[in-house]
Motif scaffolding. Structure first.
Motif, short mmCIF file in Angstrom:
data_model
loop_
_atom_site.label_atom_id
_atom_site.label_comp_id
_atom_site.label_asym_id
_atom_site.label_seq_id
_atom_site.Cartn_x
_atom_site.Cartn_y
_atom_site.Cartn_z
N ALA A 39 25.27 26.72 36.15
CA ALA A 39 26.57 27.14 36.67
C ALA A 39 26.52 27.22 38.19
O ALA A 39 25.49 27.60 38.77
CB ALA A 39 26.96 28.48 36.07
N SER A 40 27.61 26.88 38.82
CA SER A 40 27.68 26.96 40.28
C SER A 40 28.02 28.37 40.75
O SER A 40 27.89 28.68 41.92
CB SER A 40 28.72 25.97 40.80
OG SER A 40 29.98 26.23 40.22
N ARG A 41 28.43 29.22 39.83
CA ARG A 41 28.80 30.60 40.16
C ARG A 41 27.56 31.48 40.29
O ARG A 41 26.54 31.21 39.68
CB ARG A 41 29.68 31.18 39.07
CG ARG A 41 31.01 30.49 38.95
CD ARG A 41 31.95 31.32 38.12
NE ARG A 41 31.85 32.75 38.39
CZ ARG A 41 32.59 33.41 39.28
NH1 ARG A 41 33.47 32.79 39.98
NH2 ARG A 41 32.44 34.70 39.43
N GLU A 91 31.51 34.51 30.60
CA GLU A 91 32.42 34.83 31.70
C GLU A 91 33.85 34.55 31.28
O GLU A 91 34.19 33.46 30.82
CB GLU A 91 32.09 33.99 32.94
CG GLU A 91 32.94 34.35 34.12
CD GLU A 91 32.61 33.53 35.35
OE1 GLU A 91 32.78 34.07 36.44
OE2 GLU A 91 32.22 32.35 35.20
N THR A 92 34.70 35.57 31.40
CA THR A 92 36.12 35.41 31.14
C THR A 92 36.85 35.44 32.48
O THR A 92 36.20 35.54 33.53
CB THR A 92 36.65 36.54 30.22
OG1 THR A 92 36.54 37.79 30.92
CG2 THR A 92 35.88 36.61 28.91
N GLU A 93 38.16 35.41 32.46
CA GLU A 93 38.92 35.47 33.71
C GLU A 93 38.68 36.77 34.46
O GLU A 93 38.74 36.80 35.68
CB GLU A 93 40.40 35.31 33.43
CG GLU A 93 40.81 33.92 33.03
CD GLU A 93 42.31 33.80 32.84
OE1 GLU A 93 43.06 34.65 33.35
OE2 GLU A 93 42.72 32.83 32.18
N ASP A 94 38.41 37.87 33.72
CA ASP A 94 38.31 39.19 34.34
C ASP A 94 36.90 39.71 34.52
O ASP A 94 36.66 40.53 35.40
CB ASP A 94 39.08 40.21 33.50
CG ASP A 94 40.55 39.84 33.37
OD1 ASP A 94 41.12 39.36 34.36
OD2 ASP A 94 41.10 40.00 32.27
N ASP A 95 35.96 39.29 33.67
CA ASP A 95 34.67 39.96 33.64
C ASP A 95 33.67 39.14 32.84
O ASP A 95 33.99 38.07 32.33
CB ASP A 95 34.84 41.33 32.97
CG ASP A 95 33.90 42.37 33.53
OD1 ASP A 95 32.91 42.02 34.19
OD2 ASP A 95 34.15 43.56 33.28
#
Length: 139
Positions: A39-41, A91-95
């Motif tokens: 992942a790039s994150r 990983e979701t949009e929020d957390d």
């Protein structure tokens, strides 16, 4: 990496050995573009592995089972933490949301078996100190 209850011939397997990640899938359609990538994150602060992205996850059709297996680094656990409080988190949009997971302390791997696609495509092994295995949050 078999999935209990499924014929090994019906399981598509993928590995990203450099990240210690393996995924097994039983589905009616597994696209040729499906693969695992780093992942790039940045990982969450309580990550115990590198984050991995399941590429083309949304293209899977008629999913029966997905088994996500991640190697983790137990030396990264916080002091006093239980080595069984490790979970695969998505990983979701929020957390980052921990999934119901099983830990193999000898092999230092954690795995989650799902009957549908996870709510996000990036996963990581992380320390989960919540009392709720499904729906808790890694910070």
């Amino acid at each position: 990496m078999a999935i209990p209850g499924y014929d090994a011939n019906s399981v598509a397997e993928y590995a990203l050995d450099a990240a210690g990640a393996r995924v097994a899938i039983v589905a009616g359609v597994v696209p040729d573009s499906f693969e695992l990538t780093r992942a790039s994150r940045d990982p969450p602060v309580d990550a115990l592995s590198s984050p991995v992205t399941l590429e083309a996850l949304e293209e899977l059709k008629a999913i029966e089972a997905i088994r996500i297996r991640l190697t983790y680094d137990p030396s990264q656990l916080p002091p006093g933490a239980s080595p069984t409080d490790v979970a695969v988190a998505v990983e979701t949009e929020d957390d980052w949301v921990p999934l119901e997971s099983t830990v193999d302390l000898e092999e230092t791997v954690v795995e989650a078996v799902l009957n549908d696609r996870p709510s996000g495509s990036t996963v990581v092994a992380g320390y989960d100190d919540s009392d709720v295995t499904v729906g808790g949050h890694l910070e």
